[in-house]
Design a protein around this motif. Structure first.
Motif, PDB file in Angstrom:
ATOM      1  N   HIS A   1       0.832  -1.199   0.000  1.00 25.06           N
ATOM      2  CA  HIS A   1       0.000   0.000   0.000  1.00 25.06           C
ATOM      3  C   HIS A   1       0.865   1.247   0.000  1.00 25.06           C
ATOM      4  CE1 HIS A   1       0.661  -0.105   4.427  1.00 25.06           C
ATOM      5  NE2 HIS A   1       0.362  -1.394   4.314  1.00 25.06           N
TER       6      HIS A   1
ATOM      7  N   SER B   1       0.269   5.607   0.475  1.00 27.45           N
ATOM      8  CA  SER B   1      -0.646   6.673   0.869  1.00 27.45           C
ATOM      9  C   SER B   1      -0.338   7.941   0.084  1.00 27.45           C
ATOM     10  CB  SER B   1      -0.532   6.952   2.372  1.00 27.45           C
ATOM     11  OG  SER B   1      -0.919   5.823   3.121  1.00 27.45           O
TER      12      SER B   1
ATOM     13  N   THR C   1      -5.336   5.763   0.818  1.00 30.00           N
ATOM     14  CA  THR C   1      -4.367   4.679   0.660  1.00 30.00           C
ATOM     15  C   THR C   1      -4.753   3.813  -0.525  1.00 30.00           C
ATOM     16  OG1 THR C   1      -3.883   4.627   3.028  1.00 30.00           O
ATOM     17  CG2 THR C   1      -3.297   2.684   1.752  1.00 30.00           C
TER      18      THR C   1
ATOM     19  N   ALA D   1      -4.061   0.279  -2.343  1.00 37.86           N
ATOM     20  CA  ALA D   1      -3.551  -1.030  -1.929  1.00 37.86           C
ATOM     21  C   ALA D   1      -3.791  -2.064  -3.014  1.00 37.86           C
ATOM     22  CB  ALA D   1      -4.215  -1.470  -0.631  1.00 37.86           C
TER      23      ALA D   1
END
Length: 646
Positions: free
Chosen positions: A108, A110, A203, A205
């Motif tokens: 992930h 951000s 985020t 992912a």
């Protein structure tokens, strides 16, 4: 005498210029307006799409079977699941917006979103490859046991799933992308504004997880039987957004020879266009008063040079109007709806109404298309909806009528036909009819109303548009992969002869949304279509595509300026291969606001544009131009001599 001389010379000079330049001296001629277009400038949201540094990983669950790491040989992320038979896993509820299994692994990244709006468009993409061993590489249903997921997670803990895909083609690189629709964009940016814990952090992912099928599938429990490894190698991740931004206006690449509008004080919308046996072009549509009180039919006739011959409007208390027409040697038939019934009208070639009638099929009925066979019979494709025996019903209907409107037979088409959508109806040279009905499937009918079975995949294809050629072939467009459109040619039995795919890509991630407005075929088997690219308001344009008789793309030009509205466009081609495109045009002024966005004002009128993409159109033969020029020049000389003598 001098005044007579000056007036005569002025008139003759104007005529001379008109002859030499072939300038159309007719009312309704519309000059080309500027066309708005803009370059696409997507912005990457992720800080490290190609893993120049090691991303953050999450490994969840108690099984210990999943792991995540970087590959030693390059900037590649390795997500691995090693399963041993009878190793139990923990599961999330069905339809949970997070991974199906509590045992999952993901990378992930951000990023911050500091703007105060939801982006106008966004695309997620991932480049990856699968590696599988054991039962995951040998079992037929192994692709159902594990899945790649791509999510966006906001600060409030809301997970929005964008991509999911099971293992396939081990060792083969894949690139998969997803265009976010409006609802998905709202969901992705939800927590920034009104979530439980609002924050400007989002985020992105990507990970893998066992699926519910691995827990229970077909009466078995695969988790008890499977041994093997699933590895996901991720080469890159991308998450980009773009907004609608106008740049400098630019004109279409193909301009019409002539563009003529039929001007009224009302607002019109063209719904059908056809070339009659006399070579004239006829268009029919909706005419609505500016205050929306009066609704009716507008019928317009243009000559082969695309000049308006006449236009007729018909308003009555039923507020009915026509949306299709067919033209014969001596009359015009239009079909539409009025007061929940089918409205059928017969007109003379001069635009006089000969008769009209309504047909009640038992529901709120409307006609989509009408065609006439060589023997004079009429075929009408209809849709209807309403209560039937206290049950809400939607259905399609194909009617065969006599020339006076009497029903010969009535066939029900199973499925839903939406009132505002367009459906095609064509006749083949052998007298059979092709109806595009519910779910945009095409059905073939004999003249007696018997259905002729068609083979797969033709029988199961969801078609966008259909037309037929004089050779009995069927030409269609369907939606393809990655926003492309696929042009196909079939024989009359539904067997595929050839295909060609067309798409418009800005880059690997971004492509235009394409929709076929209308298509037609020439005598030699060439097919022409008007295609709309409409992903962005500011990038909105129409494209004229041409395919030769072998299916090769031979024409790809942008057409029609910003004065043409986004209502449906229709295309026909004459026996001389003149291309006519009709639609709705604003006859008022087009101007640009300080933001660069086009603003439109004026009446909406039916318009026809004549195109000559291959430079074969000659309005006046060269001999006429030369002789006419000499005659005009001679008359001017004689007038001058006469004036001097006086």
């Amino acid at each position: 005498m001098k005044q007579f001389y000056y007036v005569a010379v002025f008139i003759l000079c104007v005529l001379q210029i008109a002859v030499l330049s072939q300038t159309p001296l007719s009312l309704g001629y519309a000059d080309n307006q500027e066309y708005l277009a803009a370059g696409l400038n997507p912005i990457q949201l992720l800080p490290d799409s190609y893993f120049e540094s090691t991303p953050e990983f999450t490994v969840n669950g108690s099984s210990g079977e999943l792991s995540a790491q970087m590959v030693d040989s390059g900037n590649i992320v390795n997500l691995t699941w090693v399963h041993h038979a009878n190793t139990s896993l923990e599961w999330n509820p069905v339809y949970w917006n997070q991974p199906e299994c509590k045992d999952f692994t993901m990378l992930h990244q951000s990023f911050a979103w500091n703007a105060d709006y939801v982006p106008g468009d966004a695309v997620a993409g991932i480049e990856y490859e699968w590696r599988t061993t054991g039962n995951f590489s040998t079992n037929e249903d192994a692709h159902l046991m594990c899945s790649l997921y791509v999510w966006v997670i906001d600060s409030s803990g809301n997970w929005v799933k964008l991509i999911s895909s099971g293992p396939s083609d081990s060792g083969v690189e894949h690139f998969e992308k997803h265009d976010l629709n409006r609802e998905e964009r709202d969901n992705v940016w939800y927590g920034i504004y009104i979530g439980e814990d609002p924050s400007n952090q989002l985020t992105f992912a990507a990970g893998i997880s066992p699926t519910h099928s691995f827990q229970s599938y077909g009466g078995t429990e695969p988790w008890r039987e499977y041994n093997g490894t699933v590895t996901l190698l991720i080469h890159s991740i991308r998450f980009e957004y773009a907004n609608q931004n106008s740049n400098d206006p630019e004109e279409p690449t193909l301009l019409p020879i002539r563009n003529t509008s039929y001007w009224t004080d009302d607002r019109e919308c063209l719904y059908d266009l056809e070339i009659g046996p006399d070579g004239h072009i006829y268009g029919v549509g909706l005419s609505r008063s500016f205050d929306a009180v009066d609704w009716g039919t507008v019928l317009v006739k243009w000559d082969p040079s695309s000049r308006v011959v006449w236009g007729k409007q018909n308003f009555d208390s039923s507020r009915g109007w026509a949306r299709s027409l067919t033209v014969s040697n001596d009359s015009i038939y239009t079909a539409g709806f009025a007061l929940n019934d089918i409205l059928l009208m017969k007109w003379s070639l001069n635009g006089q109404i000969l008769w009209n009638l309504t047909l009640d099929l038992g529901l709120n009925d409307y006609a989509h298309k009408i065609v006439q066979s060589p023997d004079g019979s009429l075929y009408v494709l209809c849709g209807g909806e309403g209560l039937l025996d206290d049950v809400w019903t939607q259905r399609g209907t194909l009617l065969k009528l006599t020339e006076t409107g009497d029903i010969l037979w009535n066939r029900t088409l199973s499925g839903i036909m939406v009132p505002y959508m367009e459906y095609d109806l064509e006749l083949l040279p052998d007298g059979t009819a092709l109806s595009m009905g519910p779910y945009h499937h095409i059905t073939r009918w004999t003249a007696e109303g018997e259905e002729i079975p068609l083979p797969d995949p033709f029988n199961q294809t969801y078609f966008q548009k259909m037309t037929t050629g004089p050779n009995g072939k069927i030409y269609t467009f369907v939606n393809g992969i990655d926003n492309s459109i696929v042009f196909s040619c079939w024989n009359s039995d539904g067997e595929l002869l050839y295909q060609n795919e067309f798409s418009m890509h800005y880059n690997e991630l971004w492509s235009e949304y394409l929709e076929v407005d209308s298509m037609t075929t020439s005598r030699n088997g060439s097919v022409y279509a008007v295609v709309t690219s409409n992903r962005f308001y500011d990038l909105y344009k129409r494209i004229l595509l041409g395919f030769d008789s072998e299916g090769n793309l031979e024409l790809n030009r942008t057409i029609l300026d910003a004065s043409w509205t986004t209502e449906p466009i229709h295309i026909v081609i004459s026996s001389e291969d003149r291309i006519y495109i009709g639609g709705t045009q604003l006859t008022g002024t087009i101007y640009y606001s300080v933001e660069g966005r086009s603003q439109r004002a004026g009446n909406r009128d039916l318009a026809l544009a004549l195109f000559d993409p291959f430079d074969t159109y000659v309005e006046f033969p060269l001999s006429v131009i030369v002789i006419g020029s000499l005659v005009v020049f001679g008359v001017i000389v004689l007038l001058i001599a006469f004036w001097k003598k006086q």
